[in-house]
Write a protein that holds these residues in place. Structure first.
Motif, mmCIF file in Angstrom:
data_model
loop_
_atom_site.group_PDB
_atom_site.id
_atom_site.type_symbol
_atom_site.label_atom_id
_atom_site.label_comp_id
_atom_site.label_asym_id
_atom_site.label_seq_id
_atom_site.Cartn_x
_atom_site.Cartn_y
_atom_site.Cartn_z
ATOM 1 N N LEU A 32 0.824 -1.208 0.000
ATOM 2 C CA LEU A 32 0.000 0.000 0.000
ATOM 3 C C LEU A 32 0.860 1.261 0.000
ATOM 4 O O LEU A 32 0.576 2.223 -0.717
ATOM 5 N N ILE A 33 1.922 1.255 0.809
ATOM 6 C CA ILE A 33 2.829 2.411 0.879
ATOM 7 C C ILE A 33 3.530 2.620 -0.463
ATOM 8 O O ILE A 33 3.617 3.753 -0.958
ATOM 9 N N GLU A 34 4.008 1.537 -1.072
ATOM 10 C CA GLU A 34 4.679 1.651 -2.367
ATOM 11 C C GLU A 34 3.741 2.220 -3.425
ATOM 12 O O GLU A 34 4.136 3.079 -4.219
ATOM 13 N N VAL A 37 3.316 5.976 -2.820
ATOM 14 C CA VAL A 37 4.509 6.729 -3.205
ATOM 15 C C VAL A 37 4.578 6.861 -4.729
ATOM 16 O O VAL A 37 4.871 7.939 -5.253
ATOM 17 N N LYS A 38 4.285 5.785 -5.449
ATOM 18 C CA LYS A 38 4.312 5.833 -6.913
ATOM 19 C C LYS A 38 3.290 6.827 -7.435
ATOM 20 O O LYS A 38 3.573 7.594 -8.348
ATOM 21 N N LYS A 39 2.096 6.830 -6.881
ATOM 22 C CA LYS A 39 1.056 7.774 -7.315
ATOM 23 C C LYS A 39 1.459 9.194 -6.980
ATOM 24 O O LYS A 39 1.206 10.104 -7.759
ATOM 25 N N GLY A 40 2.092 9.397 -5.843
ATOM 26 C CA GLY A 40 2.535 10.730 -5.448
ATOM 27 C C GLY A 40 3.569 11.298 -6.401
ATOM 28 O O GLY A 40 3.566 12.479 -6.711
ATOM 29 N N LYS A 41 4.468 10.455 -6.897
ATOM 30 C CA LYS A 41 5.505 10.903 -7.814
ATOM 31 C C LYS A 41 4.907 11.283 -9.165
ATOM 32 O O LYS A 41 5.365 12.202 -9.814
#
Length: 44
Positions: A32-34, A37-41
């Motif tokens: 979930l965290i990964e 983070v990918k969506k945030g980038k």
């Protein structure tokens, strides 16, 4: 390796999350965290 404590205030939501997991809880939380983070980038 650092360890973190996760506090869940909604026990009903937590039970649903635990029941829906195919793997161990730590693996699912890391996934979930990964994804977050990918969506945030992408939005940066």
């Amino acid at each position: 390796m650092k360890k973190y404590l996760l506090l869940i205030e909604d026990s009903e939501l937590w039970e649903k999350f635990k029941d829906s997991n195919e793997k161990d809880i730590n693996t699912e939380i890391i996934k979930l965290i990964e994804n977050k983070v990918k969506k945030g980038k992408k939005n940066a």
